[in-house]
Write a protein that holds these residues in place. Structure first.
Motif, PDB file in Angstrom:
ATOM      1  N   PHE A  98       0.845  -1.194   0.000  1.00 24.12           N
ATOM      2  CA  PHE A  98       0.000   0.000   0.000  1.00 24.12           C
ATOM      3  C   PHE A  98       0.879   1.243   0.000  1.00 24.12           C
ATOM      4  O   PHE A  98       1.818   1.346   0.790  1.00 24.12           O
ATOM      5  N   PRO A 100       0.717   4.967   0.813  1.00 25.85           N
ATOM      6  CA  PRO A 100      -0.161   5.953   1.477  1.00 25.85           C
ATOM      7  C   PRO A 100      -0.312   7.254   0.688  1.00 25.85           C
ATOM      8  O   PRO A 100      -1.401   7.841   0.647  1.00 25.85           O
ATOM      9  N   ARG A 101       0.764   7.733   0.048  1.00 22.64           N
ATOM     10  CA  ARG A 101       0.683   9.034  -0.608  1.00 22.64           C
ATOM     11  C   ARG A 101      -0.297   9.023  -1.774  1.00 22.64           C
ATOM     12  O   ARG A 101      -1.084   9.952  -1.953  1.00 22.64           O
ATOM     13  N   SER A 102      -0.275   7.955  -2.581  1.00 24.16           N
ATOM     14  CA  SER A 102      -1.170   7.878  -3.739  1.00 24.16           C
ATOM     15  C   SER A 102      -2.395   7.018  -3.477  1.00 24.16           C
ATOM     16  O   SER A 102      -3.267   6.916  -4.346  1.00 24.16           O
ATOM     17  N   GLN A 103      -2.450   6.385  -2.285  1.00 21.67           N
ATOM     18  CA  GLN A 103      -3.549   5.489  -1.936  1.00 21.67           C
ATOM     19  C   GLN A 103      -3.637   4.307  -2.904  1.00 21.67           C
ATOM     20  O   GLN A 103      -4.711   3.738  -3.107  1.00 21.67           O
ATOM     21  N   THR A 105      -2.618   0.418  -4.376  1.00 25.94           N
ATOM     22  CA  THR A 105      -2.290  -0.925  -3.907  1.00 25.94           C
ATOM     23  C   THR A 105      -1.861  -1.766  -5.095  1.00 25.94           C
ATOM     24  O   THR A 105      -2.302  -1.542  -6.229  1.00 25.94           O
ATOM     25  N   SER A 164       5.276  -0.285   8.061  1.00 23.47           N
ATOM     26  CA  SER A 164       5.612   0.694   7.025  1.00 23.47           C
ATOM     27  C   SER A 164       7.126   0.761   6.847  1.00 23.47           C
ATOM     28  O   SER A 164       7.886   0.677   7.814  1.00 23.47           O
ATOM     29  N   ALA A 686     -10.716   1.285  -5.473  1.00 23.88           N
ATOM     30  CA  ALA A 686     -11.372   1.535  -4.192  1.00 23.88           C
ATOM     31  C   ALA A 686     -11.535   0.256  -3.390  1.00 23.88           C
ATOM     32  O   ALA A 686     -11.299   0.238  -2.167  1.00 23.88           O
ATOM     33  N   GLN A 689      -8.129  -0.917  -1.965  1.00 24.22           N
ATOM     34  CA  GLN A 689      -7.701  -0.104  -0.830  1.00 24.22           C
ATOM     35  C   GLN A 689      -8.389  -0.539   0.458  1.00 24.22           C
ATOM     36  O   GLN A 689      -7.755  -0.673   1.512  1.00 24.22           O
ATOM     37  N   LYS A 690      -9.698  -0.786   0.387  1.00 26.41           N
ATOM     38  CA  LYS A 690     -10.444  -1.195   1.590  1.00 26.41           C
ATOM     39  C   LYS A 690      -9.974  -2.564   2.075  1.00 26.41           C
ATOM     40  O   LYS A 690      -9.834  -2.789   3.289  1.00 26.41           O
ATOM     41  N   ARG A 693      -6.413  -2.255   3.696  1.00 29.85           N
ATOM     42  CA  ARG A 693      -6.441  -1.573   4.984  1.00 29.85           C
ATOM     43  C   ARG A 693      -7.004  -2.456   6.086  1.00 29.85           C
ATOM     44  O   ARG A 693      -6.490  -2.482   7.208  1.00 29.85           O
TER      45      ARG A 693
END
Length: 845
Positions: A98, A100-103, A105, A164, A686, A689-690, A693
């Protein structure tokens, strides 16, 4: 002149060729492109093998590599610790990461590394020092394709599982990595000491364990491998050295170069047809000269040798020109195939390849030229008084049977040298022979039908054009064979590529899945299902998967198979870690071919009947009723083969080699796979990403991305095949042009006679156009039918898929070849219609 007198024969061959060298250029042109294709492939293959030999150490990055798909046993660990002077350890597995900056995966190959690996070559990174410094902290190296995809930069954060990492550098290249492998499974390197904190190293996780060793002293690695392999094989552990890697890679790319060499060989065979055609007509025109030589005391054998020397000389020139062209062409192949190759291929002149090409050119020139040349032996001095000369038949001259046999033997021998398979070589030779015989049969049938049912009521132009198909000196046979074979080969290349693309193309159907979630733990199953449906996505399939391996087959263990080399069971059957499922029914992609499906075990003591994929059963050498004991992470489960299944592996769904009934594996360690379909790229991002996470251990395969990569790969391979096929296409065009040019000289007097009798330019053009249209259309149509039959057989029996050809490109090709034949025929008629008959006769005298 009873003795051969070789110097005199050479001088006569040279003198005789002076007036006909432009005509003999047709002979050269027919084989140049075929030789060029072979020399290009041979040179590329030789350079590739040399570079693999030189770069084998950097491909594995160590002297010895030991790998296993499960943790090494405590009993084996002391042995591994005793190897090498320098040691490194790596654990690799597929996982989602993942940004984080661009979201963003992405599924990657996580490689947790500890030690100074690679010992040969290096991790090529930007900045350069990041290849070693990333192990000093909580940092990662990320493949350049992923960095570009998400716009990531050095210093950004990257999450792997629960932890991370700071991106220390961009990974440009790693040992053994190709462009395609980096696209399908891009690598992310992290320090091994942080693996436990990611939470991804759990029981049941699919992790590969690798150990790298380097010796600072001289060690006989082959002897070391022979010493260690018996012990490692018992533990189902693999060992690789630079020598084994060199052999494996060399064997893999030999298959590719052999296939391409056969493609080039087809071009040479097409050119050989042009050789036979050109020499056949050339010998007819030389009939008076040969008869005069016989009157002057030259023997039939000497006359024969004069033209054999002439053909060998001109064949040598054509072969050398083809070899020079092939040496230049091979410079392009590494550029086209660079994404498929794990080594950097250097280009250079391979004199061995040049020598092979020249030798093959000489042999094939002589073999195909012998067909018309052998008749020279029978030319009598009386032919100086005769107006024509009849070629000897096969029955009258058995030596021609020997020539045909030698040609077939040459084709079979060349194919065998490329494939090393007697069966494949036989079928290839048989295919060439059948195609040739079918085209010959079509040509003879056409001439017989036109003669037998000649349309006397048609107009003069149509009757004249048709009669040219069977009149003396016709070119019906040679043109139908050359055009037909060329068309068949071009169409077959197109159809095979379409078959391959259709096997992996994802349908646009709404119910066709395009995303797979795996490594779902039993406790996460319901939550993942709810999340999927909450996003408005369907749960198309959800199945449990249990990891196991084969312990015994009909009482045979791995130790017994290793001890007795006469057994047909492969040791690989025991080394493979399998993933199987359990259910009470078959899916739509399965069909029972033998035995009876039993989907449930009612009591613990009941016999467990499993169902095997029929191809897998053949590899294991088992049948219905045989016994297999499976090892499920230490628990032994005896089973009986209850049924065999035919599985449609082309379907986008979970398919398995082994299926257990329900009531056996429910309590075994397992994970689940969920298959769904996302409608758009935005919905896919989307959803991923879910999932990442909430469930960082779950991996996601985006089939759209995989299929696009496969499509790109097939496009590259297809380009290479089309590139080599272009030599056949161009050779076919050259043979077509040369055959039509040859027919020009044969039709010269007939056209002059028509002009003398008052035929107009338009009428001669019409007669010529009709004749060549009939020839081109029939030859192209026959070639297309042969191609359809061959491609159907490949799809049905080799690829095991449906064959649904697209007819529009085929019709376009049919029109192009027919039109090209007519255009070339008309172009060659200009010399007759644009000049007076007397001028033409004087020019040809």
């Amino acid at each position: 002149m009873n003795n051969l007198n070789l110097p005199w024969l050479v001088k006569m061959a040279w003198r005789d060729s002076r007036r006909n060298r432009s005509r003999l250029f047709l002979f050269i042109s027919s084989i140049i492109l075929g030789i060029a294709a072979l020399v290009a492939i041979f040179s590329f293959g030789h350079n590739l093998r040399r570079d693999i030999d030189q770069q084998a150490m950097s491909l594995i990055g160590a002297d010895v590599t030991i790998s296993s798909n499960r943790p090494v046993s405590p009993e084996l660990q002391p042995l591994l610790d005793s190897l090498g002077d320098l040691r490194s350890e790596e654990r690799s597995f597929a996982s989602m990461v993942f940004f984080p900056r661009s979201q963003g995966t992405r599924l990657v190959q996580v490689r947790a590394l500890q030690g100074g690996y690679p010992y040969y070559g290096k991790l090529e990174t930007t900045p350069a020092e990041a290849g070693t410094s990333f192990q000093n902290g909580q940092q990662a190296l990320v493949d350049k394709t992923v960095m570009l995809q998400f716009g990531a930069k050095v210093g950004d954060s990257l999450r792997v599982g629960n932890l991370s990492f700071e991106i220390a550098g961009i990974l440009n290249k790693a040992p053994g990595q190709t462009g395609i492998s980096a696209t399908v499974a891009p690598a992310v390197y992290v320090p091994l000491r942080f693996l436990a904190q990611t939470g991804l190293d759990q029981k049941g996780s699919r992790i590969n364990y690798r150990y790298y060793y380097k010796y600072n002293r001289e060690v006989d690695l082959k002897a070391l491998a022979n010493k260690l392999e018996p012990r490692l094989e018992k533990e189902l552990v693999n060992l690789e050295t630079a020598d084994s890697e060199r052999e494996n890679l060399g064997r893999s790319f030999e298959d590719l170069t052999s296939f391409l060499a056969l493609v080039g060989f087809i071009a040479l065979l097409l050119g050989s047809i042009g050789v036979a055609s050109a020499i056949h007509v050339y010998m007819r025109e030389k009939l008076p000269s040969i008869a005069i030589l016989r009157c002057m005391g030259v023997s039939g054998r000497q006359a024969f040798l004069i033209y054999v020397i002439q053909i060998l000389g001109i064949g040598l020139v054509g072969s050398v020109l083809g070899a020079a062209l092939g040496t230049a062409v091979q410079l392009l192949l590494p550029q086209v195939l660079q994404d498929l190759l794990p080594v950097e291929v250097t280009v250079g002149v391979s004199w061995l390849a040049v020598g092979q090409g020249v030798l093959i050119g000489l042999v094939i020139s002589l073999l195909f030229a012998l067909l018309p040349l052998v008749s020279i032996r029978n030319i009598s001095p009386l032919n100086t008084l005769r107006l024509s000369y009849e070629n000897t038949s096969l029955l009258k001259d058995p030596l021609k049977w020997l020539v045909y046999a030698l040609i077939l033997l040459f084709i079979f021998g060349f194919t065998y040298l490329q494939t090393r398979q007697l069966k494949d070589s036989f079928y290839f030779t048989l295919g060439v022979l059948v195609a040739f015989l079918v085209l010959v049969g079509i040509a003879w049938a056409l001439m017989w039908l036109v003669r037998r049912f000649f349309p006397t009521s048609w107009s003069y132009l149509w009757r004249q054009g048709l009669s040219n198909l069977f009149r003396p000196n016709n070119q019906t046979l040679i043109l139908i064979i050359s055009i037909g074979l060329g068309t068949a080969f071009i169409c077959t290349l197109y159809f095979v590529q379409s078959i391959l693309l259709n096997r992996i193309t994802l349908s646009a159907s709404e119910n066709q899945p395009n995303m797979v979630l795996f490594d779902i733990q039993p406790a996460q199953r319901e939550a993942v299902t709810r999340l999927t449906r909450a996003q408005g996505l369907p749960v198309i399939q959800q199945v449990p998967i249990v990891t196991m391996r084969v312990e015994e087959i009909n009482g045979l263990t791995a130790e017994k198979v290793l001890a007795d080399t006469t057994l047909e069971v492969s040791i690989r059957a025991f080394q493979r870690e399998m993933r199987v499922t359990f259910r009470d029914s078959l899916t739509s992609s399965e069909k029972i071919t033998q035995g009876t499906w039993r989907g449930k075990v009612a009591a613990p003591d009941d016999t467990v009947f499993v169902s095997l994929d029929q191809s897998y059963a053949e590899r294991l050498k088992v049948e219905v009723g045989d016994t297999i004991i499976f090892n499920v992470q230490g628990a032994l489960i005896p089973t009986v083969v209850g049924s065999l299944r035919k599985v449609d592996w082309n379907r986008i769904q979970t398919n398995f080699l082994v299926v257990f009934p329900t009531g056996v594996l429910e309590e075994a360690p397992q994970f689940h796979v969920l298959i769904t379909r996302v409608p758009t790229a935005q919905a896919s991002a989307a959803f991923q990403q879910k999932v990442v996470r909430q469930f960082p251990n779950i991996s996601i395969i985006d089939l759209e991305l995989i299929l696009s990569v496969i499509d790109e790969l097939l496009e590259k391979i297809g380009f290479v095949i089309r590139f080599m096929g272009a030599f056949s296409i161009m050779t076919g065009v050259v043979v077509l042009i040369s055959s039509v040019l040859i027919s020009k000289y044969q039709r010269m007097r007939e056209s002059v006679l028509l002009r003398t009798m008052g035929a107009s330019r338009k009428q001669i053009y019409a007669i010529t156009a009709l004749e060549y249209f009939f020839l081109g259309a029939l030859a192209a149509g026959t070639g297309i039918v042969l191609s359809l039959a061959g491609s159907w057989a490949l799809a049905r029996f080799s690829f095991e898929t449906e064959f649904s050809p697209q007819l529009l490109p085929v019709l376009v090709l049919f029109g192009l070849i027919s039109t090209l034949t007519v255009v070339i025929g008309l172009f060659n008629s200009r010399g007759v219609v644009n000049r007076s008959p007397l001028e033409v006769l004087r020019a040809e005298a």
